[in-house]
Write an enzyme that holds these catalytic residues in place. Structure first.
Site: not given
Ligand SMILES: Cc1ncc(COP(=O)(O)O)c(C=O)c1O
Length: 334
Positions: A84-86, A88
């Site tokens: 859930q990386s913002n 990325c």
């Protein structure tokens, strides 16, 4: 003082930068939250409104990172993070905007439910590689090789966008905030925000030195112990200052970090985060995220309730984004 001779315009003119973020982001009062807590005057700096595919703090970093990539004639941005990386998601959006390929190396295995940031990664056209049980860095090194073999030019955006180039975005963010405060004749005692890969905090502290901000800059760690994050941010700040040509030295104790809100660890939403998200949503109509800003706000609320942050203070909460992750945590939120 050496700091006072530092000139924003000089800095702007010699550092490669592209325009990505919607700036300046708004600085708003949170009257109803302040009143509900019976605490300090609270303002919020809306970096959830930076405009890059639902906003967040990476847009400011990517203005400098993408410029660096373009200067190196890169064709592919490669980066890494949690599913859930913002960071990325925003990197994928920046790549799309500049006609670059994006390859995202995400930790673990593909989840059954491809929602939140992960859904947006795919919509934005990024290629997603799952690291499985392997180190993400090893997978990234493989992707770099593959890109080269395919005749493309890879550019590795560091984890969280947090190197000297990326952190420069937050040096300038400090100048932006100080201009907003000056216009309203506001004195602020503290700036509080979520801290993880350190680029936001390093940039803000360097900016404070460069432009003479006198308040405290307090990172709420979302995943690391205080000594570990303090040492990392300290080193990153020194590199950032050198990169922008600011002659300044730092000591680790200049980096205030709270590590008492780590809860169940990175990405584990607990009651404190849930309460903070609901409270801010229902008093201010502002959405926080489950991983970063929810935790940072939970810390701020606790520090207000314990009287560490006093009612006569004025505090800026720096909203660093992360909204899409709300959807991935929907079953734990309601
Ligand atoms: C929403 C959000 N807030 C805060 C952070 C932490 O910022 P930094 O990595 O610069 O410490 C991140 C980065 O991962 C983030 O995505």
């Amino acid at each position: 003082m050496e700091e006072s001779t530092f000139d924003t315009r000089t800095m702007l003119s010699h550092l490669p930068r592209v325009e990505i973020a919607h700036l300046p982001t708004p600085l708003e009062e949170m009257h109803r939250l302040s009143k509900t807590l019976g605490g300090p005057r609270l303002l919020i700096k809306r970096d959830d409104q930076t405009g890059l595919a639902t906003g967040g703090n990476k847009a400011r970093k990517l203005e400098f990172l993408v410029a660096d990539a373009l200067a190196q004639r890169a064709t592919t941005l490669i980066t890494t993070g949690a599913p859930q990386s913002n960071h990325c998601r925003q990197t994928a959006a920046a790549a799309a905007r500049f006609g670059l390929r994006a390859v995202l190396v995400l930790s673990g295995e593909p989840p059954a439910d491809q929602t939140g940031n992960l859904l947006l990664d795919t919509l934005l056209g990024a290629e997603v590689r799952w690291a499985g049980g392997r180190e993400r860095e090893a997978v990234m090194a493989e992707v770099v090789e593959e890109e080269r073999e395919a005749g493309r030019v890879p550019y590795v955006v560091p984890y969280g966008g947090s190197n000297a180039v990326g952190a420069t975005g937050y040096v300038l963010a400090m100048a932006e905030l100080m201009a907003q405060l000056a216009r309203r004749n506001l004195q602020v005692q503290r700036i509080v925000f979520a801290s993880s890969s350190g680029g936001t905090q390093a940039g803000l502290v360097v900016g404070a030195k460069a432009f003479g901000f006198m308040g405290r800059i307090e990172g709420i760690s979302v995943d690391k112990s205080r000594p570990v994050l303090q040492e990392w941010v300290h080193r990153l700040a020194a590199k950032t200052a050198a990169y922008i040509g600011l002659r300044s030295t730092f000591t680790p104790t200049e980096f205030t970090i709270h590590d008492e809100y780590l809860g169940g660890g990175y990405g584990v939403m607990g009651d404190a985060e849930r309460e903070a998200i609901r409270l801010v949503a229902q008093t201010e109509g502002i959405l926080l995220d489950p991983v970063y800003t929810g935790r940072a706000m939970a810390g701020l609320i606790d520090l207000v309730r314990r009287g560490v942050y006093r009612p006569d203070e004025t505090i800026v909460f720096w909203h660093t984004g992360g909204i899409p992750a709300l959807f991935a945590y929907r079953h734990e939120l309601v």
